[in-house]
Each structure stands twice: as C-alpha cells, then as structure tokens.
Design an enzyme around this catalytic site. Structure first.
Site, short mmCIF file in Angstrom:
data_model
loop_
_atom_site.label_atom_id
_atom_site.label_comp_id
_atom_site.label_asym_id
_atom_site.label_seq_id
_atom_site.Cartn_x
_atom_site.Cartn_y
_atom_site.Cartn_z
N SER A 104 21.42 -0.88 33.67
CA SER A 104 21.25 -0.81 35.12
C SER A 104 21.51 -2.13 35.84
O SER A 104 21.66 -2.14 37.05
CB SER A 104 19.81 -0.38 35.44
OG SER A 104 18.90 -1.40 35.07
N GLU A 150 0.84 -1.20 0.00
CA GLU A 150 0.00 0.00 0.00
C GLU A 150 0.88 1.25 0.00
O GLU A 150 1.86 1.34 0.74
CB GLU A 150 -0.90 -0.03 1.24
CG GLU A 150 -1.91 1.07 1.33
CD GLU A 150 -2.84 0.91 2.53
OE1 GLU A 150 -3.83 1.65 2.60
OE2 GLU A 150 -2.57 0.04 3.39
N CYS A 171 -5.64 -3.46 2.01
CA CYS A 171 -5.42 -3.55 3.45
C CYS A 171 -6.70 -3.67 4.29
O CYS A 171 -7.27 -4.75 4.39
CB CYS A 171 -4.57 -2.38 3.92
SG CYS A 171 -3.79 -2.65 5.53
N LYS A 202 -9.17 3.33 -2.63
CA LYS A 202 -9.53 2.51 -1.47
C LYS A 202 -10.93 2.88 -1.00
O LYS A 202 -11.28 4.06 -0.89
CB LYS A 202 -8.50 2.75 -0.35
CG LYS A 202 -8.60 1.78 0.82
CD LYS A 202 -7.42 1.97 1.78
CE LYS A 202 -7.47 1.00 2.94
NZ LYS A 202 -6.30 1.16 3.85
#
Length: 714
Positions: A361, A45, A175, A114
């Site tokens: 850490s 896309e 999509c 789309k």
C-alpha cells in the site's frame, strides 16, 4: 583433580506429524553429538511427533507411529555409545503422558513423564496429557511388543527417577517445570543429581529470551550443577515460532549457546565441563549441605554400570573445560527481522508453495511485511553460500530451478517468489504509489501497479441500480454509515483482487508446474486489537507475519532495516503519516489512522498490555492509568480514552474470530483462536465499570486532586 565430560544439546526444526523427517533430524543430531565426543545427548520436547500436534495428540495412531520411529532410532548401531534423552508421548495404563525416554546402547533405562504441564497462553497441554502427580514415585511400564523385539526388554521403570552412572547422576526436567516456583531440579540437586537436562518446546516472543536464560542460569547458580537446555526451532505448523537457543550452563555460567534464529534444521551445541567444579561449588555452601541432609525427597536411581567420562578424557592434558561466555540476546528489531523471516521460510517450503503475494500500500505495515520477506531471502542466500544443502535444495524447488542453480543475492530470489501489487484508487496519493514502486524495485519483487476505480464504480453502480440510492462520502455531505460503506467496498475488493492475482500471476509469468501464491496480510497487533480494519478486507490473507507486532516496534524495525539492509527508501515510510487512503483527499482533509481511531498507536500498545498481560478490565485499567498519566491528562480525559478503547475493542471482537493466522510475537496478541479466548458478543459500554470510573472522576474533580489511597468508591 578434573573430572571432564562432554555433553550435547540441540535445536531441531521438527514438524508436527512429520515422523520420518523428525526421526532423521534426531539421528543427525545424535551423529553430530558423537562426532564431537559427547557422552550425553538431549533433544527438544516431543521431538518425535513435533511439539505442536494439538488435537492429533488424542489419536492413538500418533502413539503407534511414535514407538515405530523410536524403535528405528535406538536399534540403529550408530545411536549406541551415547546416553540419549528423547521426547515423545506415551500411553501408560490408558493415560496419555508427555515423556522423556532415556536409553543407552539400544536399551531403555526409564521413561520420565512430565510433572507440571504448560496450560496457559498458547499452551493447552492439559487438553492432551495428564501430569505425573507422584513425585519420586516409579512404576513398572510394559513396553509395546514392537519395542520388546528391539530391546529384548519387557518391563522398564516409569516415573520420577534419575540415572546413576559410575561417575555422576543425571535428572530430567521438561520445559514448563523450569518456570514453576518449586522446579524439580531443586529437589534433584539436593539428592545429589549433578547434570540436569531440560527438553523444551518454547516459542518466541519479543523480549522473552532473557527470562528463559535467567531461569536457567539462576537454577545452577543457586543449586550448582550442569544444565542442558534443548529446544525446538522453527514453525512446526501453526502460529508459533520456536526459537531454539539451546544452552549449556554450569554453576550459573554459560559455557555454550546455540543460535536463536537460523534456517539450519539441526544444530548441536556441545561443551566439556568439569564435574569437580560442581562438587566444589556445592560443598562450599554450608547451608546447602544442611538442606541436602534434611531433604525428604529421595529419587529412585536407575543404575548404569558405566562411566560417562572416559579415563582418557579425564587425564588428557589437551582436553580442557569449555570457556565461559556471555549470554547473547538479539535486540527487538533484530528479532523482528529474523523470527518472522524464519517462520515464513518454513511455511513456504513445507506447503510446497510457489511464493508470496503482498498488497503493497505504501504504508509502514505492508512495507514492514515486504522487508521481512526480503530478510528471509537474505537468510536463504547466506545459508546457501555457507553450504546448507537443505536450504539450497528447498530454494531450488520453490524457485523451480535446476540442481546447478545457486542464488546470487536476495533480489534474485525475490524476483522469482515474491509478488507485490499496489491497488490504487482515486483516493490514493502519488506518494504512496511511488513508495510502493521504489520499495518493490530495491527488494526485487515482481510488482504490479493498477487502478481499481472501475471495479469500485461497478459495485457502487450496482447498488444504486438495485436500491435507487447512491452513497456519498462524509466530506461531501454523506452520513457516517455511507462513508464507512464506501471505504469498506475498496478494502474488500482489494482482498478479492489479491487472491485473483495470487492465483494467476505465476501463470501470467509462465511459471510451469506451479500453484498459486500465498497471500500475506499486514495488519499490526494494535490495529487488530482495536478492530481498525475491515472484516474480510486485504487484512484477510493466508498468513500474517506482523499480526503480533506493535506499530511502535515495526517503526523501530524499519529504522534498523534501513541501515542494516542498506535500504534508504525505508526512511520515507517512517516519516509518512499512517493513512488507509479510503476517503477522498482534499485541500482541507487527509485521512489519518490515529485520528480515525481516536487514540495513538502508543496508547493502543499500553491498553493492550494492561488488558491482556496485567488482566485489567476497564475499571482497574483506569486506576492504573490515573497513576501513570496524571497530571499530563485529567481524570476525565483518561476516563474517556479507556472507555473509548474498550468500546471499540468490544464491538470489533467478532473480527478476531476470523483474523488471519499471525506470527505470535507479542504478549497482548488478540488472536481469538489460540491465545486470547474471550466472547465476541459483550456489552461495549461496560456500564457498571463506567459508573465506577465516573464516580472516581467526580471525586477527583470535587476534591481538586486524586489520592487513590483514600478513595471511597463502592
């Protein structure tokens, strides 16, 4: 009789606004597709612009440059001889659309906008584009003059159409349309479309891939047909990692699947399918024939006077359909090892960075971040040894090495680009310092071990001189506010030191022509959700690869990495008690994260999921947990935990407005800037919800049980 045709789909690592780079990757995918004998190629896309351009989609320049790149692609003779499905934004009658452009031999066949836009979670397509709300309707589209000169066309069809060749029919989906209840492929299949293309910009989330693949397979299992799924892959400039996994299925079976995580910029997936299988599969279901005959949707067919399947392929005894294969899924711990690592690699190479700096850490969060960088280095070595020229050129550039250098192992790369630092104080234990030192040694990072007590003392002394007051820790008789202030001094000074060392360590090491290092954060999604971090402390960084990953999943990842990466030192991080080490350690007291928070990390994950994914406020969350946690906990205990979570979530919402950009991996990420849009000034007591919760608790206690089916709470 067989009717064989070879089809191609692809994963492309596109980058927002990288027009020329995106063009070249598209051209490479077309070249590979033709080399493999494919007659149709589908790409991701918005592949010309990159999917994640966000508000750049509002700029007219973007549309001009898209057409310029598209013209260069289709006029190139090497792109002819194959049907192309390419994604880009298009302005039609002054309206912006997210489109597919289908072409053959340098001629545009039609433009397909789309129909259903993604507009939730991480997606804001309605902000940039307008949906095409005219199913099966086609209009005339006047091509820009620069394209008219290339194709010789003036007008092309624009809208919801399909392509009809001499031997098959092809329709395009984009999509989100796959995820909708009434997907376009349903009506297209009933109108005789046999091949569906789907171009996506779908991002990675832990445990998400199975949903996507299930939708693809069920589409052709119910409707019959061939489905080509293409996806973007990589970090195109933001918090998301698009995870590829291009796929070809036929009649509910997988015949080809691309990788989900990879450093390859271009990956083409091909399969040879038999269209007669589609016809036979559909004809065997009588009810489908009845529905097809009654279907009201009839698509305009853009006719192409050519067969996609050549005669030689159709009757060649040595050409066979691709075999079925099982869909492949990574385990969540593998997804953590690979997804954020690929994201970090794209980030460092595209920002021309010198490397990464991480405050190490000795706890599991910074440990997990370091191991993800180690995983990135492992992937780079693997790709380099397999001949990936792009990766090899990139790693030479980042490491400031000449064209003959090749990395021999992950530790060699880490020694050049990864820098770690243990910033100890009098509150730090020997164990955390030792773990940090040993981890840095086995992964190969350039490590600095320092004590910052003098810096902390200078700041507290300055405050004492200015105010005449000296704050002391709670365990020595100080108040809660003094205690927090003394902890926050250490945390914020670590951020200042992190950026100082990130800027100057390359200079210290004599690395020429280098900029500063990118600082990595290491606050997990649960700590961010609860607000269990100091604003502008060392959780404030340039990017954070674990900011969307839960503590529970991080532990699973570390356990996996200890075995898969042969790092036994990681076992020590798993058994250590999570602690910030910001308060003095005494014979009777060691600071603990979960005690400080008043809830476990496992509980935080549950709270986060119910709040974000199931959209629960305090009252509905309490009712759900009353079902789930009874009788292990009493109604009063459950109520207290829910109230406590929402109180600290609310008072710490402001921290999410400045949280470090994090890799998005979890559905309940509290990322304020893209994903979780909520106000940051709210009443943390949620008084009305608390009142209703108290009523339920009172009723449960008076009746001696909780039967939610007969509750009479107003």
């Amino acid at each position: 009789m067989s009717h064989l045709i070879t089809l191609a789909t692809c994963n492309l690592n596109q980058w927002a606004l990288d027009f020329e780079g995106n063009r070249d990757r598209i051209l490479e995918s077309i070249r590979i597709s033709k080399e493999k004998g494919a007659k149709l190629r589908v790409g991701p896309e918005l592949e010309i612009t990159g999917y994640g351009c966000l508000d750049h989609f509002l700029e007219n320049d973007l549309y001009l440059h898209s057409w310029e790149m598209y013209g260069q692609i289709i006029k190139n003779p090497e792109t002819h001889g194959i049907l192309l499905d390419i994604g880009m934004p298009v302005l039609h009658r002054n309206v912006r659309y997210n489109c597919r452009l289908l072409s053959l031999d340098g001629e545009i066949l039609f433009v397909r906008p789309k129909i259903w836009l993604a507009n939730d979670g991480n997606y804001r397509e309605m902000r940039f584009f307008t949906p095409w709300m005219k199913p099966a309707v086609v209009e005339d589209f006047t091509l820009p003059p620069i394209i008219q000169k290339v194709t010789g066309q003036t007008i092309v069809p624009f809208g919801d159409a399909v392509i009809s060749t001499l031997d098959t029919c092809i329709g395009a989906e984009t999509c989100e349309e796959l995820f909708t209840p009434q997907s376009p492929h349903i009506a297209m299949s009933l109108d005789g479309v046999e091949i569906f293309t789907n171009s996506s910009g779908s991002h990675h989330e832990l445990r998400k891939l199975n949903k996507r693949l299930d939708l693809i397979l069920s589409a052709t299992r119910r409707c019959g047909g061939v489905y080509l799924y293409a996806n973007q892959r990589g970090c195109d400039g933001d918090r998301l990692y698009y995870d590829g996994c291009a796929l070809i299925s036929i009649n509910g079976r997988v015949v080809a699947q691309g990788s989900q995580f990879s450093l390859k910029d271009v990956e083409v997936v091909t399969a040879t399918v038999d269209l007669e299988e589609v016809r036979s599969y559909r004809a065997s279901v009588m009810s489908r024939g009845s529905q097809a005959s009654l279907s009201p949707v009839k698509y305009k067919r853009v006719k192409v006077a050519r067969e996609l399947a050549s005669q030689s392929d159709r009757f060649d005894p040595y050409v066979a359909p691709s075999s079925d294969r099982d869909a492949f899924y990574h385990k969540p711990e593998e997804e953590i090892a690979l997804g954020p690592a690929c994201w970090l690699w794209d980030y460092i190479r595209r920002c021309n960075g010198t490397g990464y700096f991480l405050p190490l850490s000795g706890g599991i969060d910074s440990c997990a971040t370091a191991v993800i960088v180690h995983s990135m280095c492992r992937m780079v070595v693997k790709e380099s040894k397999e001949g990936n020229v792009q990766v090899l050129n990139d790693v030479r550039k980042i490491c400031r090495m000449d064209e003959n250098w090749e990395p021999k192992d992950a530790q060699e790369i880490a020694g050049k680009i990864f820098h770690t630092c243990f910033m100890g104080t009098e509150n730090s234990s020997k164990d955390t310092r030792q773990r940090s030192r040993e981890l840095s040694k086995v992964i190969g990072s350039y490590h600095v071990d320092l004590n910052m007590d003098s810096v902390v003392s200078s700041v507290t002394s300055l405050f004492e001189v200015a105010t005449g007051k000296k704050p002391i820790y709670k365990i020595f008789g100080g108040s809660q506010i003094e205690n927090l202030a003394l902890q926050n001094i250490q945390a914020r000074l670590r951020m200042v030191l992190a950026y100082l060392f990130a800027q100057l360590l390359p200079w210290v090491r004599g690395i020429k022509n280098s900029g500063g290092l990118l600082v990595l954060g290491s606050a997990n999604v649960d700590e961010c959700l609860r607000g269990y971090l100091t604003k502008y402390d060392c959780s404030s960084a340039d990017i954070n690869p674990i900011g969307g990953i839960s503590k529970t999943d991080l532990k699973r990842f570390i356990d996996y990495a200890s075995r898969e990466f042969d790092l036994p030192i990681l076992k020590e991080f798993l058994t250590a008690t999570p602690t910030a080490e910001l308060e003095p350690i005494t014979n009777d007291y060691v600071q603990s994260d979960e005690i400080d928070m008043g809830m476990t990390y496992e509980e935080l994950s549950i709270f986060g999921y119910l709040r974000k994914v199931e959209k629960c406020g305090p009252y509905s969350m309490f009712l759900k947990l009353l079902h789930q946690w009874s009788p292990k906990l009493t109604p009063a205990q459950i109520a207290e935990k829910v109230k406590r979570f929402f109180f600290f979530y609310a008072i710490n919402r402001h921290k999410q407005t400045v949280i470090t950009p994090s890799y998005h991996a979890e559905q309940y990420s509290p990322d304020d800037n893209r994903f979780d849009l909520r106000p940051f000034l709210i009443n943390p007591r949620f008084p009305w919800a608390a009142h209703k919760i108290d009523q339920v608790v009172k009723q449960c206690e008076s009746e001696g049980k909780c039967d939610l089916d007969v509750m009479t709470v107003d």
